[in-house]
Design a protein around this motif. Structure first.
Motif, PDB file in Angstrom:
ATOM      1  N   PHE A 166       0.827  -1.209   0.000  1.00 25.09           N
ATOM      2  CA  PHE A 166       0.000   0.000   0.000  1.00 25.09           C
ATOM      3  C   PHE A 166       0.861   1.259   0.000  1.00 25.09           C
ATOM      4  N   VAL A 167       1.840   1.294   0.878  1.00 26.06           N
ATOM      5  CA  VAL A 167       2.718   2.469   0.956  1.00 26.06           C
ATOM      6  C   VAL A 167       3.439   2.682  -0.373  1.00 26.06           C
ATOM      7  N   THR A 168       3.924   1.591  -0.972  1.00 28.89           N
ATOM      8  CA  THR A 168       4.721   1.667  -2.193  1.00 28.89           C
ATOM      9  C   THR A 168       3.892   2.009  -3.427  1.00 28.89           C
ATOM     10  N   THR A 169       2.729   1.401  -3.556  1.00 29.76           N
ATOM     11  CA  THR A 169       1.967   1.535  -4.804  1.00 29.76           C
ATOM     12  C   THR A 169       0.839   2.553  -4.735  1.00 29.76           C
ATOM     13  N   VAL A 170       0.451   2.977  -3.531  1.00 28.12           N
ATOM     14  CA  VAL A 170      -0.662   3.919  -3.402  1.00 28.12           C
ATOM     15  C   VAL A 170      -0.238   5.202  -2.692  1.00 28.12           C
ATOM     16  N   LEU A 171       0.274   5.076  -1.478  1.00 26.46           N
ATOM     17  CA  LEU A 171       0.550   6.263  -0.660  1.00 26.46           C
ATOM     18  C   LEU A 171       1.624   7.162  -1.267  1.00 26.46           C
ATOM     19  N   ILE A 172       2.801   6.607  -1.521  1.00 23.82           N
ATOM     20  CA  ILE A 172       3.895   7.441  -2.044  1.00 23.82           C
ATOM     21  C   ILE A 172       3.550   8.021  -3.418  1.00 23.82           C
ATOM     22  N   PRO A 173       3.045   7.223  -4.378  1.00 25.88           N
ATOM     23  CA  PRO A 173       2.690   7.823  -5.674  1.00 25.88           C
ATOM     24  C   PRO A 173       1.602   8.905  -5.559  1.00 25.88           C
ATOM     25  N   SER A 174       0.646   8.709  -4.657  1.00 21.79           N
ATOM     26  CA  SER A 174      -0.412   9.714  -4.486  1.00 21.79           C
ATOM     27  C   SER A 174       0.146  11.017  -3.942  1.00 21.79           C
ATOM     28  N   ILE A 175       1.013  10.912  -2.963  1.00 16.05           N
ATOM     29  CA  ILE A 175       1.621  12.119  -2.397  1.00 16.05           C
ATOM     30  C   ILE A 175       2.518  12.788  -3.429  1.00 16.05           C
ATOM     31  N   ARG A 176       3.284  11.991  -4.175  1.00 16.32           N
ATOM     32  CA  ARG A 176       4.177  12.556  -5.197  1.00 16.32           C
ATOM     33  C   ARG A 176       3.407  13.318  -6.264  1.00 16.32           C
ATOM     34  N   SER A 177       2.246  12.796  -6.674  1.00 13.61           N
ATOM     35  CA  SER A 177       1.514  13.410  -7.786  1.00 13.61           C
ATOM     36  C   SER A 177       0.550  14.503  -7.357  1.00 13.61           C
ATOM     37  N   ALA A 178       0.277  14.616  -6.074  1.00 11.05           N
ATOM     38  CA  ALA A 178      -0.691  15.611  -5.603  1.00 11.05           C
ATOM     39  C   ALA A 178      -0.111  17.016  -5.696  1.00 11.05           C
ATOM     40  N   LYS A 179      -0.799  17.857  -6.396  1.00  9.28           N
ATOM     41  CA  LYS A 179      -0.353  19.248  -6.534  1.00  9.28           C
ATOM     42  C   LYS A 179      -0.928  20.136  -5.432  1.00  9.28           C
ATOM     43  N   SER A 180      -2.031  19.706  -4.825  1.00 10.65           N
ATOM     44  CA  SER A 180      -2.719  20.562  -3.865  1.00 10.65           C
ATOM     45  C   SER A 180      -2.266  20.353  -2.423  1.00 10.65           C
ATOM     46  N   ILE A 181      -1.323  19.442  -2.188  1.00 10.35           N
ATOM     47  CA  ILE A 181      -0.848  19.211  -0.823  1.00 10.35           C
ATOM     48  C   ILE A 181       0.268  20.205  -0.522  1.00 10.35           C
ATOM     49  N   ASN A 226       2.105  20.456   2.425  1.00  5.32           N
ATOM     50  CA  ASN A 226       3.249  19.888   3.114  1.00  5.32           C
ATOM     51  C   ASN A 226       3.275  18.373   2.925  1.00  5.32           C
ATOM     52  N   LYS A 227       3.846  17.938   1.818  1.00  5.09           N
ATOM     53  CA  LYS A 227       3.891  16.519   1.481  1.00  5.09           C
ATOM     54  C   LYS A 227       4.676  15.721   2.514  1.00  5.09           C
ATOM     55  N   LEU A 228       5.756  16.301   2.999  1.00  8.98           N
ATOM     56  CA  LEU A 228       6.589  15.609   3.972  1.00  8.98           C
ATOM     57  C   LEU A 228       5.810  15.338   5.253  1.00  8.98           C
ATOM     58  N   HIS A 229       5.100  16.329   5.745  1.00 10.31           N
ATOM     59  CA  HIS A 229       4.315  16.169   6.969  1.00 10.31           C
ATOM     60  C   HIS A 229       3.232  15.107   6.776  1.00 10.31           C
ATOM     61  N   LEU A 230       2.536  15.159   5.667  1.00  8.83           N
ATOM     62  CA  LEU A 230       1.484  14.189   5.394  1.00  8.83           C
ATOM     63  C   LEU A 230       2.054  12.772   5.330  1.00  8.83           C
ATOM     64  N   PHE A 231       3.158  12.601   4.615  1.00  6.55           N
ATOM     65  CA  PHE A 231       3.760  11.278   4.512  1.00  6.55           C
ATOM     66  C   PHE A 231       4.182  10.762   5.884  1.00  6.55           C
ATOM     67  N   GLU A 232       4.865  11.595   6.658  1.00 11.25           N
ATOM     68  CA  GLU A 232       5.336  11.158   7.970  1.00 11.25           C
ATOM     69  C   GLU A 232       4.180  10.814   8.899  1.00 11.25           C
ATOM     70  N   MET A 233       3.090  11.556   8.805  1.00 18.99           N
ATOM     71  CA  MET A 233       1.924  11.282   9.640  1.00 18.99           C
ATOM     72  C   MET A 233       1.297   9.931   9.265  1.00 18.99           C
ATOM     73  N   LEU A 234       1.072   9.717   7.979  1.00 13.71           N
ATOM     74  CA  LEU A 234       0.418   8.487   7.537  1.00 13.71           C
ATOM     75  C   LEU A 234       1.335   7.277   7.655  1.00 13.71           C
ATOM     76  N   GLU A 235       2.566   7.407   7.227  1.00 16.97           N
ATOM     77  CA  GLU A 235       3.497   6.298   7.266  1.00 16.97           C
ATOM     78  C   GLU A 235       3.881   5.969   8.703  1.00 16.97           C
ATOM     79  N   GLY A 236       3.863   6.978   9.564  1.00 20.57           N
ATOM     80  CA  GLY A 236       4.147   6.753  10.980  1.00 20.57           C
ATOM     81  C   GLY A 236       3.136   5.824  11.629  1.00 20.57           C
ATOM     82  N   LYS A 237       1.890   5.929  11.204  1.00 19.17           N
ATOM     83  CA  LYS A 237       0.851   5.024  11.713  1.00 19.17           C
ATOM     84  C   LYS A 237       1.144   3.591  11.275  1.00 19.17           C
TER      85      LYS A 237
END
Length: 155
Positions: A26-41, A43-54
């Motif tokens: 999920f992290v590899t095929t959904v989460l990271i690509p979604s964060i990478r491609s999102a233009k409206s986010i 703070n991508k780093l904060h979002l990734f750390e929050m979600l991946e931290g869980k």
């Protein structure tokens, strides 16, 4: 009694692997690509750390369950001297993830990724996805070989 314990260990082992490798997928095929491609986010780093931290807690817990149950099964079967090559692959993948989750990530990788993201967020997420893709690939190979080997397939 020992046979029932073995069955429970195997069931726990499989459930833990499904949760662990499924989460990595999920992290590899959904989460990271979604964060990478999102233009409206913003703070991508904060979002990734929050979600991946869980997921980090789940990954640590499931790798511990996988290791304990796997080594227990090897011990019960007295299979240390007669391990097939596919068991070595499974142990190798478990060792890599255990090393990353419990040592490298908290001591080195978290800070390194944060520093890289501050310099160039796109490049940092590219490397992150690349590393996750490699880990997922070797994990899926290990799962495939382990299931096939446990059911008598010889490579």
């Amino acid at each position: 009694m020992e046979y029932n314990s073995f069955i429970i260990a195997r069931a726990l082992h499989i459930v833990a692997i499904v949760m662990w490798i499924g989460g990595v997928a999920f992290v590899t095929t959904v989460l990271i690509p979604s964060i990478r491609s999102a233009k409206s986010i913003d703070n991508k780093l904060h979002l990734f750390e929050m979600l991946e931290g869980k997921f980090g807690f789940q990954a640590k817990l499931t790798t511990v369950i996988t290791g304990v149950s796997g080594f227990y099964m090897l011990d019960v079967m007295n299979a240390w001297a007669t391990m097939n090559w596919w068991i070595h692959i499974m142990i190798f993948v478990w060792f890599i993830f255990t090393l990353v989750l419990f040592i490298l990530e908290p001591l080195i990788l978290h800070r390194w990724f944060h520093q890289q993201a501050e310099k160039n967020i796109e490049k940092a997420f590219f490397y992150l996805q690349w590393m996750h893709t490699i880990l997922l690939s070797i994990s899926l190979i290990a799962v495939f070989c382990g299931v096939a080997g446990a059911h008598g397939f010889f490579f």
